[in-house]
Design an enzyme around this catalytic site. Structure first.
Site, PDB file in Angstrom:
ATOM      1  N   SER A 189       5.416 -21.013 -38.726  1.00 32.48           N
ATOM      2  CA  SER A 189       4.476 -21.292 -37.642  1.00 32.48           C
ATOM      3  C   SER A 189       3.273 -22.041 -38.180  1.00 32.48           C
ATOM      4  CB  SER A 189       4.012 -19.968 -37.015  1.00 32.48           C
ATOM      5  OG  SER A 189       2.924 -20.163 -36.131  1.00 32.48           O
ATOM      6  N   TYR A 202       0.684 -11.196 -37.988  1.00 32.22           N
ATOM      7  CA  TYR A 202       1.731 -12.172 -37.690  1.00 32.22           C
ATOM      8  C   TYR A 202       1.580 -13.414 -38.573  1.00 32.22           C
ATOM      9  CZ  TYR A 202       4.217 -15.758 -34.924  1.00 32.22           C
ATOM     10  OH  TYR A 202       5.031 -16.784 -34.511  1.00 32.22           O
TER      11      TYR A 202
END
Length: 294
Positions: A189, A202
């Site tokens: 990401s 995360y």
């Protein structure tokens, strides 16, 4: 029918502001406004993945569904995972894969458990006899705008076990069933490089995925197996209304001024899985809507 004419990327898909919306985790495609585009009407294959035996995690919706559709239309068969509560979503993905004339095998599987990962790999090998492409896409996040003190051990454990343990186990278990020419693609990401404070745990795992990808790629290069990753920016998936408190301006921070649709991520996975990427390994393909990354 797909429209391949040049189009302005800033206006090709919906731009914020979106209606404010919330869902319970894991989220559902149907209530989303605007509805996500997985490539149902637009993706056209050209035989890039003919007869590839694919194992994909998180294939019920979002990026995973878009990858499943694209892979099937490129000629691949797909075993894909979903959580038990996502069975309805999984059936729709399976329908779209089968509509493309390929085999779809949805498997309810929580990849936080090592035994479930082993059963998943065994199922893929039983179906296809081998694994040609492994796509580690399943992930968990939960926004905690109140800081690190609000991240419970339970949440931290779920994030790490889903995003890292599952990927590690599936790579380790799948490699004995992969031949030269096989490919592993992990989903990292933009958070790996530009972490949002409210997604601290995360983002940490997404940084680890970059390191894992680069290290594993070097480890298995001599076996003729490539390992790469895709780093999406903001993407309009059910995980967004299920885990973020504010959806109205989601994706507005990207230089293109909007979030990606899942269909815009799928071609990156197709490319990395195909022979067109035969000299590409240990790389991260950034698809961030213009956010510069190292």
């Amino acid at each position: 029918m797909a429209d391949d004419r040049p189009q302005d990327p800033t206006t090709r898909h919906p731009r914020p502001e979106f209606p404010q919306q919330e869902q319970e985790h894991p989220g559902w495609t149907g209530p989303m406004d605007p509805p996500p585009d997985h490539g149902e009407e637009s993706y056209r294959g050209s035989g890039l993945l003919t007869d590839r035996a694919t194992l994909l995690t998180g294939g019920d919706s979002g990026i995973g569904r878009a990858v499943a559709i694209a892979f099937a239309r490129e000629g691949a068969d797909v075993v894909f995972t979903h959580l038990p509560e996502e069975e309805k979503e999984a059936r729709e993905t399976a329908r779209l894969v089968e509509e493309a004339g390929r085999t779809a095998v949805p498997v309810a599987c929580d990849i936080r458990e090592e035994d479930r990962c082993r059963e998943l790999v065994d199922r893929a090998v039983a179906e296809f006899g081998r694994i040609d492409v492994l796509v580690n896409n399943a992930a968990y996040q939960m926004s905690q705008p109140d800081g690190i003190g609000a991240i419970s051990t339970e949440q931290f454990d779920r994030v790490v076990r889903t995003n890292l343990y599952g990927m590690f186990w599936l790579c380790r278990m799948s490699l004995p069933h992969m031949r030269p020419g096989a490919s592993i693609i992990n989903t990292t990401s933009v958070q790996a490089y530009k972490p949002s404070p409210h997604l601290l745990d995360y983002a940490m795992t997404k940084g680890a995925i970059v390191t894992f990808t680069q290290g594993l790629a070097q480890m298995v290069a001599g076996d003729g197996i490539r390992v790469n990753a895709v780093a999406p920016g903001p993407v309009w998936t059910p995980l967004i209304p299920a885990t973020l408190p504010d959806t109205a301006e989601f994706g507005k921070q990207a230089p293109l001024g909007r979030p990606a649709q899942p269909a815009e991520m799928a071609p990156a996975y197709v490319f990395l899985a195909s022979q067109r990427a035969s000299f590409i390994t240990a790389e991260v393909l950034n698809a961030t809507g213009g956010t510069p990354l190292p």
